[in-house]
Scaffold this active site. Structure first.
Site, PDB file in Angstrom:
ATOM      1  N   GLU A 260       0.938  -1.273   0.091  1.00 45.32           N
ATOM      2  CA  GLU A 260       0.059  -0.137   0.004  1.00 45.32           C
ATOM      3  C   GLU A 260       0.910   1.156   0.004  1.00 45.32           C
ATOM      4  O   GLU A 260       1.407   1.532   0.980  1.00 45.32           O
ATOM      5  CB  GLU A 260      -0.785  -0.012   1.181  1.00 45.32           C
ATOM      6  CG  GLU A 260      -2.001   0.755   0.849  1.00 45.32           C
ATOM      7  CD  GLU A 260      -2.050   2.011   1.871  1.00 45.32           C
ATOM      8  OE1 GLU A 260      -1.911   2.911   1.100  1.00 45.32           O
ATOM      9  OE2 GLU A 260      -2.129   2.125   2.887  1.00 45.32           O
ATOM     10  N   CYS A 294      -2.093   8.707   2.621  1.00 48.10           N
ATOM     11  CA  CYS A 294      -1.975   8.240   1.344  1.00 48.10           C
ATOM     12  C   CYS A 294      -3.229   8.610   0.381  1.00 48.10           C
ATOM     13  O   CYS A 294      -3.078   8.778  -0.739  1.00 48.10           O
ATOM     14  CB  CYS A 294      -1.442   7.000   1.230  1.00 48.10           C
ATOM     15  SG  CYS A 294      -2.651   5.995   2.137  1.00 48.10           S
TER      16      CYS A 294
HETATM   17  C1  UN1 Z   1      -3.103   5.767   4.781  1.00 49.61           C
HETATM   18  O1  UN1 Z   1      -3.120   7.210   4.655  1.00 49.61           O
HETATM   19  O2  UN1 Z   1      -2.255   5.145   4.638  1.00 49.61           O
HETATM   20  O3  UN1 Z   1      -8.918   6.315   3.776  1.00 49.61           O
HETATM   21  C2  UN1 Z   1      -4.422   5.159   5.127  1.00 49.61           C
HETATM   22  C3  UN1 Z   1      -8.333   7.053   4.628  1.00 49.61           C
HETATM   23  C4  UN1 Z   1      -8.002   6.139   5.779  1.00 49.61           C
HETATM   24  C5  UN1 Z   1      -6.940   5.418   5.885  1.00 49.61           C
HETATM   25  C6  UN1 Z   1      -5.421   5.911   5.178  1.00 49.61           C
HETATM   26  N1  UN1 Z   1      -9.097   5.408   6.279  1.00 49.61           N
HETATM   27  O4  UN1 Z   1      -7.998   8.109   4.451  1.00 49.61           O
END
Ligand code: UN1
Length: 503
Positions: A260, A294
């Site tokens: 990821e 992310c």
């Molecule tokens: C991340 O930034 O690695 O959808 C995960 C989202 C969160 C998860 C982010 N539930 O922004």
């Protein structure tokens, strides 16, 4: 800070825990600092390769028995882990805020995401279904079953120091796996506190070692873990550069990876969008978590018909964001994680301006202790090199478009493929965005921003985002091995495909 002592965090903490709980580590000490003040919170003595070995050996040994505990029984233990997280939600959320600078409600939301994940995993523990298939041979039966995979090595980033581990750990545990966690050195205290809470439940049931923790450097602990053949799955969250390296090493030993990695998420605001909704969604997606998800929105495609009126509203909204102490109830944006992130912010803005961008608002580092910057909007061209990169900061690039198909093509014309969104009231445009010729991302939303996904869906993205899927839906399959079984309950031995082999 009393929440620290309630979480068992002392001024100096050991960085490894295995079957017998935390044990002394001999590596260098790192100090975790509060990014809002620059002040130290507590220190951690790092683990090295030998301490990793102890934790990994414990996890491998415990797996031998854990895999044979019926899945619903494993689920009962995960239910207690979820309840323990509920009990400590307030304190753990405060630690997330203190250590990584998320505002209070996001710190709490992060722990809630872990609790949700535990609940989801508990239900799943009675639903690890395989298929039953029709055999082409008489008096034969064929089915698939899912078995525990082994030890899962989990590498997490600073920005979700609790929830992303829980995505992996809660599923891993109900699937019959044991888990070794290497957290980010930018958020080790959250990992230590999280581990302590969850491990206490396992210890009470005689399952110490099903979860292990190794806080250590990339060169010794990270590399050792990734190369370790006992790690049946390496689940890694972080940069594309890191993921490519991890992917290559694990592929070489033919292990499994779940990656990821970076995102460069876009939001398209169509000419018929509900602009009030779009404004609020953009603000949360681009500025929330100081742009350090992310899933944060980094590119805004605005239809030319609405851009002139909408941009001043965006600018006003960005300027009205209350920046400051993330613990304070009315703060909307806390600090970036550290001085390196501030430098990344500065240099992205510099590059954007030198590549032809126009600063609409923001662009400054705040003159106060801590890593605070202004939410920034830059009008740009989608093909500028800087707009194709992920910068973990609250910077959004604004582009104008007239043709939706062209905007979607530009949205897709970056290496990353995590999250995307369109704001439109047109059923046809929404469907075209979601079609096979539409967004190429793992997540595509309509009238919702790019960030803040629920755990029920599978989470992850395509291309340089790494292709992994974590959390909900059928992501659990990544944590198990599939076995195809054919049973002959007759008294003859017919062969498939009509092959004859009689003596
Ligand atoms: C991340 O930034 O690695 O959808 C995960 C989202 C969160 C998860 C982010 N539930 O922004």
């Amino acid at each position: 800070m009393s929440f620290l002592s309630r979480l068992g965090i002392t001024s100096s903490n050991p960085g490894a825990a295995g079957a017998a709980g935390f044990f002394p580590t001999s590596g260098p000490e790192v100090i975790s600092t509060d990014p809002a003040t620059g002040e130290p919170i507590a220190s951690v003595r790092l683990a090295g390769a030998s301490e990793y070995e102890q934790v990994a050996a414990d996890a491998a040994r415990v797996f031998q028995d854990w895999r044979m505990l019926p899945a619903p029984k494993r689920g009962e233990i995960v239910r207690e882990i979820g309840n323990a997280l509920r009990e400590h939600k307030d304190d753990l959320g405060a630690l997330v805020t203190c250590e990584v600078g998320k505002i209070r409600s996001e710190g709490l939301g992060e722990v809630q995401e872990s609790i949700d994940m535990a609940d989801f995993a508990v239900g799943l523990s009675r639903q690890l279904y395989g298929l039953s298939l029709h055999s082409e041979r008489p008096l034969h039966r064929m089915y698939e079953q899912w078995h525990p995979l082994g030890v899962v090595g989990v590498i997490t980033a600073f920005n979700f120091p609790n929830a992303v581990w829980a995505w992996n750990a809660m599923l891993g545990l109900v699937c019959g796996d044991t888990v070794v966690w290497k957290p980010s050195l930018k958020a080790p205290l959250t990992a230590i506190a999280t581990h302590r809470i969850c491990d206490a439940v396992l210890q009470r049931h005689g399952w110490g070692g099903a979860l292990g923790l190794v806080v250590g450097g990339d060169a010794d602990v990270g590399e050792t873990m990734v190369k370790d053949r006992r790690m049946a799955l390496i689940s890694a969250t972080g940069s594309t550069r890191m993921g490519r390296h991890v992917g290559e090493i694990v592929a070489h030993r033919l292990g499994r990876v779940l990656l990821e990695l970076g995102g460069n998420n876009a939001m398209i605001v169509n000419r018929d969008a509900d602009l009030d909704l779009a404004l609020r969604a953009i603000l949360f997606a681009a500025v929330g978590t100081a742009g350090q998800r992310c899933t944060s929105a980094r590119r805004l495609f605005l239809h030319a018909d609405i851009a002139d009126a909408f941009i001043p509203r965006l600018v006003r909204a960005f300027r009205s964001v209350r920046i400051g102490d993330p613990m304070a109830e009315d703060t909307l944006m806390g600090p970036l994680i550290d001085a390196g992130a501030v430098e990344g912010y500065r240099s992205a803005i510099r590059e954007a301006l030198s590549q032809g961008g126009t600063l609409l608002t923001g662009g400054n580092v705040l003159d106060r202790p801590g890593s605070f910057v202004e939410p920034t909007l830059i009008e740009a061209r989608a093909d500028m090199p800087i707009c194709r990169e992920e910068t973990f900061a609250p910077i959004a690039y604004v582009f104008r478009f007239t043709d939706l198909a062209e905007a979607i093509a530009q949205q897709n014309a970056v290496d990353q493929g995590l999250s995307s969104a369109i704001f439109t009231d047109s059923f046809r445009d929404a469907e075209s965005f979601l079609s096979a010729a539409g967004s190429d991302c793992g997540i595509a939303n309509v009238n919702i921003g790019t960030s803040g996904a629920e755990i029920g869906g599978a989470f992850g993205g395509e291309k340089d985002t790494g292709g992994g899927r974590e959390a909900g839906s059928d992501s659990w399959k990544a944590y198990m091995r599939r076995q195809t079984n054919t049973l002959n309950w007759g008294r003859t031995l017919p062969l498939a495909q009509g092959v004859k082999f009689d003596v």
